[in-house]
Scaffold this motif. Structure first.
Motif, PDB file in Angstrom:
ATOM      1  N   UNK A   1       0.808 -50.965  21.532  1.00 19.49           N
ATOM      2  CA  UNK A   1       0.108 -49.920  20.787  1.00 19.49           C
ATOM      3  C   UNK A   1       0.813 -48.594  21.030  1.00 19.49           C
ATOM      4  N   UNK A   2       1.075 -47.869  19.951  1.00 20.00           N
ATOM      5  CA  UNK A   2       1.743 -46.595  20.173  1.00 20.00           C
ATOM      6  C   UNK A   2       1.096 -45.431  19.447  1.00 20.00           C
ATOM      7  N   UNK A   3      -0.055 -45.684  18.861  1.00 21.11           N
ATOM      8  CA  UNK A   3      -0.774 -44.605  18.192  1.00 21.11           C
ATOM      9  C   UNK A   3      -2.247 -44.927  18.288  1.00 21.11           C
ATOM     10  N   UNK A   4      -3.029 -43.895  18.606  1.00 23.29           N
ATOM     11  CA  UNK A   4      -4.450 -44.116  18.844  1.00 23.29           C
ATOM     12  C   UNK A   4      -5.272 -43.101  18.061  1.00 23.29           C
ATOM     13  N   UNK A   5      -6.429 -43.548  17.605  1.00 25.40           N
ATOM     14  CA  UNK A   5      -7.273 -42.681  16.795  1.00 25.40           C
ATOM     15  C   UNK A   5      -8.721 -42.829  17.228  1.00 25.40           C
ATOM     16  N   UNK A   6      -9.476 -41.798  16.964  1.00 28.67           N
ATOM     17  CA  UNK A   6     -10.932 -41.857  17.111  1.00 28.67           C
ATOM     18  C   UNK A   6     -11.556 -41.620  15.742  1.00 28.67           C
TER      19      UNK A   6
ATOM     20  N   UNK B   1       1.604 -42.112  21.401  1.00 29.37           N
ATOM     21  CA  UNK B   1       1.832 -42.560  22.776  1.00 29.37           C
ATOM     22  C   UNK B   1       2.854 -41.700  23.522  1.00 29.37           C
ATOM     23  N   UNK B   2       3.530 -40.815  22.821  1.00 32.99           N
ATOM     24  CA  UNK B   2       4.493 -39.960  23.518  1.00 32.99           C
ATOM     25  C   UNK B   2       3.799 -38.718  24.101  1.00 32.99           C
ATOM     26  N   UNK B   3       2.519 -38.594  23.789  1.00 35.35           N
ATOM     27  CA  UNK B   3       1.771 -37.462  24.321  1.00 35.35           C
ATOM     28  C   UNK B   3       0.687 -37.954  25.277  1.00 35.35           C
ATOM     29  N   UNK B   4       0.155 -37.043  26.085  1.00 37.81           N
ATOM     30  CA  UNK B   4      -0.972 -37.435  26.924  1.00 37.81           C
ATOM     31  C   UNK B   4      -2.245 -36.648  26.603  1.00 37.81           C
TER      32      UNK B   4
ATOM     33  N   UNK C   1      -3.807 -42.112  28.922  1.00 37.69           N
ATOM     34  CA  UNK C   1      -3.184 -42.512  30.190  1.00 37.69           C
ATOM     35  C   UNK C   1      -2.543 -43.880  29.952  1.00 37.69           C
ATOM     36  N   UNK C   2      -1.255 -43.849  29.639  1.00 36.53           N
ATOM     37  CA  UNK C   2      -0.574 -45.093  29.269  1.00 36.53           C
ATOM     38  C   UNK C   2      -0.473 -46.076  30.421  1.00 36.53           C
ATOM     39  N   UNK C   3      -0.278 -45.570  31.613  1.00 31.97           N
ATOM     40  CA  UNK C   3      -0.134 -46.491  32.743  1.00 31.97           C
ATOM     41  C   UNK C   3      -1.427 -47.264  32.985  1.00 31.97           C
ATOM     42  N   UNK C   4      -2.549 -46.601  32.712  1.00 29.40           N
ATOM     43  CA  UNK C   4      -3.847 -47.259  32.880  1.00 29.40           C
ATOM     44  C   UNK C   4      -4.322 -47.917  31.598  1.00 29.40           C
TER      45      UNK C   4
END
Lengths: 112, 114
Positions: free
Chosen positions: A30-35, A52-55, A67-70
């Motif tokens: 997954x590299x893009x997330x939305x609400x 996913x390049x931002x936090x 939090x990509x690592x989590x």
């Protein structure tokens, strides 16, 4: 096989306080997330997104943290308003895909 | 002025019947979708059309057939309806099929099969 999970079916918050809605995902592609926000008898409406390049991404009272690592993202609403009471869906887009994969939603109630 | 409109809003029908749900968008979008919200409230994609061409076809029984007469319309036809087809069906559109494009949803059609 739930790739996007919203483990809290409901959340109640006092008006003026912060609302924090959580979302976990399992697929590292997954590299893009939305609400999305959904009122009863209406379709979901796009609220905010994050690559996913931002936090962090902020839009007015709404901030999404990633939090990509989590494999975890959260939506913060501050200050919460009664009009924010709705069901909030987290969604993810796999790399090189066109489709949204949704969580099961969290019902937010903001008490006056 | 509704951006994505679906008809009907409610549909109650008997098992074995054939029914259609219509969807129209006036946003000038290239891509349209059908999603199903099941009893556990998950929204799952069923189909996606880009410029009238099918680009996503998830594991959906072939009793479900989408039809896109033009890029502003994506109708869903369901044959031989079963009890398990009862759900809320959402139509959606996005500007293009590039990943991450935010989708605009219709208000949903609640289908009840009795």
């Amino acid at each position: 096989d739930q790739q996007v999970k919203q483990n809290s079916p409901s959340l109640s918050v006092q008006e003026g306080r912060i609302s924090i809605l959580n979302c976990d995902y399992t697929n590292s592609m997954f590299d893009y997330f939305l609400w999305y926000k959904k009122y009863p008898a209406e379709g979901p409406t796009f609220l905010i997104s994050i690559s996913s390049i931002k936090d962090k991404n902020e839009d007015g009272r709404f901030t999404v943290f990633l939090n990509k690592s989590a494999k975890h993202l959260s939506l913060h609403i501050v200050p919460s308003q009664p009009g924010d009471s709705a069901v909030y869906f987290c969604a993810a887009v796999p790399d090189s895909s066109y489709k949204l994969i949704f969580g099961s939603g969290t019902r937010l109630l903001v008490r006056p | 002025d509704t951006a994505v409109s679906q008809t009907p809003k409610y549909l109650v029908t008997q098992m074995g019947n054939d029914k259609s749900i219509k969807c129209e968008q006036n946003l000038g979008h290239d891509t349209m979708y059908w999603y199903k919200q099941d009893s556990k409230k998950f929204l799952k994609i069923m189909f996606s059309y880009n410029n009238k061409e099918l680009i996503i076809n998830e594991t959906v029984p072939n009793r479900f057939s989408p039809k896109s007469p033009d890029k502003a319309h994506l109708n869903l036809h369901i044959n031989s309806l079963e009890l398990g087809d009862s759900a809320v069906y959402f139509c959606a559109s996005s500007q293009d099929h590039m990943r991450g494009a935010e989708a605009f949803f219709g208000q949903g059609t609640r289908l009840t099969v009795v």
